[in-house]
Design a protein around this motif. Structure first.
Motif, PDB file in Angstrom:
ATOM      1  N   ILE A  14      85.282  30.319  31.343  1.00  0.00           N
ATOM      2  CA  ILE A  14      84.218  30.609  30.381  1.00  0.00           C
ATOM      3  C   ILE A  14      82.945  31.013  31.115  1.00  0.00           C
ATOM      4  O   ILE A  14      82.266  31.970  30.726  1.00  0.00           O
ATOM      5  N   ALA A  74      83.402  34.523  32.177  1.00  0.00           N
ATOM      6  CA  ALA A  74      83.378  35.447  31.034  1.00  0.00           C
ATOM      7  C   ALA A  74      81.954  35.636  30.522  1.00  0.00           C
ATOM      8  O   ALA A  74      81.545  36.751  30.181  1.00  0.00           O
ATOM      9  N   LEU A  75      81.171  34.530  30.485  1.00  0.00           N
ATOM     10  CA  LEU A  75      79.780  34.635  30.017  1.00  0.00           C
ATOM     11  C   LEU A  75      78.980  35.534  30.953  1.00  0.00           C
ATOM     12  O   LEU A  75      78.209  36.382  30.506  1.00  0.00           O
ATOM     13  N   LEU A  85      79.775  39.039  30.362  1.00  0.00           N
ATOM     14  CA  LEU A  85      79.250  39.519  29.069  1.00  0.00           C
ATOM     15  C   LEU A  85      77.736  39.680  29.114  1.00  0.00           C
ATOM     16  O   LEU A  85      77.120  40.058  28.119  1.00  0.00           O
ATOM     17  N   VAL A 128      75.510  37.188  29.628  1.00  0.00           N
ATOM     18  CA  VAL A 128      74.775  35.990  29.228  1.00  0.00           C
ATOM     19  C   VAL A 128      74.351  35.275  30.518  1.00  0.00           C
ATOM     20  O   VAL A 128      75.178  34.724  31.234  1.00  0.00           O
ATOM     21  N   GLU A 129      73.051  35.341  30.804  1.00  0.00           N
ATOM     22  CA  GLU A 129      72.581  34.779  32.069  1.00  0.00           C
ATOM     23  C   GLU A 129      71.950  33.404  31.903  1.00  0.00           C
ATOM     24  O   GLU A 129      71.518  33.043  30.822  1.00  0.00           O
ATOM     25  N   GLY A 130      71.906  32.641  32.988  1.00  0.00           N
ATOM     26  CA  GLY A 130      71.238  31.340  32.981  1.00  0.00           C
ATOM     27  C   GLY A 130      72.181  30.176  32.732  1.00  0.00           C
ATOM     28  O   GLY A 130      71.749  29.039  32.633  1.00  0.00           O
ATOM     29  N   VAL A 131      73.488  30.467  32.663  1.00  0.00           N
ATOM     30  CA  VAL A 131      74.452  29.379  32.448  1.00  0.00           C
ATOM     31  C   VAL A 131      74.889  28.838  33.814  1.00  0.00           C
ATOM     32  O   VAL A 131      75.477  29.555  34.619  1.00  0.00           O
ATOM     33  N   ALA A 132      74.558  27.567  34.088  1.00  0.00           N
ATOM     34  CA  ALA A 132      74.860  26.990  35.397  1.00  0.00           C
ATOM     35  C   ALA A 132      76.286  26.455  35.453  1.00  0.00           C
ATOM     36  O   ALA A 132      76.988  26.651  36.440  1.00  0.00           O
ATOM     37  N   SER A 133      76.718  25.771  34.401  1.00  0.00           N
ATOM     38  CA  SER A 133      78.100  25.279  34.390  1.00  0.00           C
ATOM     39  C   SER A 133      78.574  25.018  32.971  1.00  0.00           C
ATOM     40  O   SER A 133      77.780  24.752  32.069  1.00  0.00           O
ATOM     41  N   VAL A 134      79.886  25.115  32.785  1.00  0.00           N
ATOM     42  CA  VAL A 134      80.506  24.867  31.474  1.00  0.00           C
ATOM     43  C   VAL A 134      81.704  23.944  31.681  1.00  0.00           C
ATOM     44  O   VAL A 134      82.488  24.150  32.609  1.00  0.00           O
ATOM     45  N   ARG A 135      81.805  22.934  30.855  1.00  0.00           N
ATOM     46  CA  ARG A 135      83.018  22.101  30.829  1.00  0.00           C
ATOM     47  C   ARG A 135      83.481  22.001  29.384  1.00  0.00           C
ATOM     48  O   ARG A 135      82.684  21.755  28.485  1.00  0.00           O
ATOM     49  N   GLN A 136      84.779  22.229  29.188  1.00  0.00           N
ATOM     50  CA  GLN A 136      85.282  22.230  27.817  1.00  0.00           C
ATOM     51  C   GLN A 136      85.957  20.910  27.469  1.00  0.00           C
ATOM     52  O   GLN A 136      86.663  20.323  28.288  1.00  0.00           O
ATOM     53  N   GLY A 137      85.713  20.447  26.263  1.00  0.00           N
ATOM     54  CA  GLY A 137      86.373  19.248  25.772  1.00  0.00           C
ATOM     55  C   GLY A 137      86.904  19.490  24.372  1.00  0.00           C
ATOM     56  O   GLY A 137      86.874  20.610  23.866  1.00  0.00           O
ATOM     57  N   VAL A 194      84.489  21.316  22.096  1.00  0.00           N
ATOM     58  CA  VAL A 194      83.132  20.961  22.495  1.00  0.00           C
ATOM     59  C   VAL A 194      82.909  21.503  23.905  1.00  0.00           C
ATOM     60  O   VAL A 194      83.806  21.465  24.740  1.00  0.00           O
ATOM     61  N   PHE A 195      81.737  22.088  24.115  1.00  0.00           N
ATOM     62  CA  PHE A 195      81.422  22.647  25.426  1.00  0.00           C
ATOM     63  C   PHE A 195      80.186  21.946  25.977  1.00  0.00           C
ATOM     64  O   PHE A 195      79.132  21.955  25.330  1.00  0.00           O
ATOM     65  N   ASP A 196      80.329  21.333  27.145  1.00  0.00           N
ATOM     66  CA  ASP A 196      79.182  20.738  27.833  1.00  0.00           C
ATOM     67  C   ASP A 196      78.640  21.799  28.782  1.00  0.00           C
ATOM     68  O   ASP A 196      79.313  22.181  29.735  1.00  0.00           O
ATOM     69  N   GLU A 251      75.483  23.480  31.151  1.00  0.00           N
ATOM     70  CA  GLU A 251      74.236  23.274  31.873  1.00  0.00           C
ATOM     71  C   GLU A 251      73.540  24.621  31.988  1.00  0.00           C
ATOM     72  O   GLU A 251      74.124  25.597  32.451  1.00  0.00           O
ATOM     73  N   ILE A 252      72.282  24.633  31.516  1.00  0.00           N
ATOM     74  CA  ILE A 252      71.513  25.878  31.523  1.00  0.00           C
ATOM     75  C   ILE A 252      70.442  25.757  32.623  1.00  0.00           C
ATOM     76  O   ILE A 252      69.800  24.713  32.757  1.00  0.00           O
ATOM     77  N   ALA A 253      70.276  26.853  33.384  1.00  0.00           N
ATOM     78  CA  ALA A 253      69.340  26.816  34.511  1.00  0.00           C
ATOM     79  C   ALA A 253      67.887  26.642  34.045  1.00  0.00           C
ATOM     80  O   ALA A 253      67.077  26.039  34.745  1.00  0.00           O
ATOM     81  N   ILE A 261      69.901  31.238  24.685  1.00  0.00           N
ATOM     82  CA  ILE A 261      71.062  31.507  25.550  1.00  0.00           C
ATOM     83  C   ILE A 261      72.331  30.929  24.915  1.00  0.00           C
ATOM     84  O   ILE A 261      73.379  31.588  24.851  1.00  0.00           O
ATOM     85  N   LEU A 321      81.119  34.488  22.626  1.00  0.00           N
ATOM     86  CA  LEU A 321      82.355  34.026  23.260  1.00  0.00           C
ATOM     87  C   LEU A 321      82.914  32.705  22.733  1.00  0.00           C
ATOM     88  O   LEU A 321      84.107  32.587  22.479  1.00  0.00           O
TER      89      LEU A 321
END
Lengths: 79, 79
Positions: free
Chosen positions: A21, A24-25, A28, A30-39, B41-43, B45-47, B57, B65
């Protein structure tokens, strides 16, 4: 009673879906996303109106089926 | 900033995964479960440290997405 069970990967467990993800972001734009974890989240309706009993049913459901407690944590929230 | 994006199916949209979980819980002997609907659910982290920018964002990420807005709702929560 309505309740919600959140299941998330434990810290340190690799999350390839989250990494995909992130990639993919970025692609696409989409900037500024440091990390994603899905649950996962489960919206559950319990026939009982007793909070203690509802919590017990939900803990059993999470332990037996909803979460793999070796690699996942779960949290129960009664709405 | 840390945030959480919840993606759930809209009301009326069939959820075969939730139905399968209901069936599995019943066959495992977990009684009292009236209905189950599964979401994601997505956890994230945004810079940025700016709340408004973070929300922007996340809304973009969800629209582009994370959620299929035809059949899913999403909710953003900044932690």
């Amino acid at each position: 009673m309505k309740a919600r069970v959140y299941v998330t990967l434990k810290t340190g467990i690799l999350d390839p879906q989250g990494k995909a993800i992130e990639g993919a972001l970025a692609s696409l734009g989409v900037e500024g996303v440091a990390s994603v974890r899905q649950g996962k989240v489960f919206d559950i309706e319990i026939a009982s109106n007793d909070t203690a009993e509802t919590e017990k049913i939900l803990a059993t459901a999470a332990d037996k089926l909803l979460a793999n407690t070796v690699i996942e944590n779960y949290r129960v929230e009664i709405i």
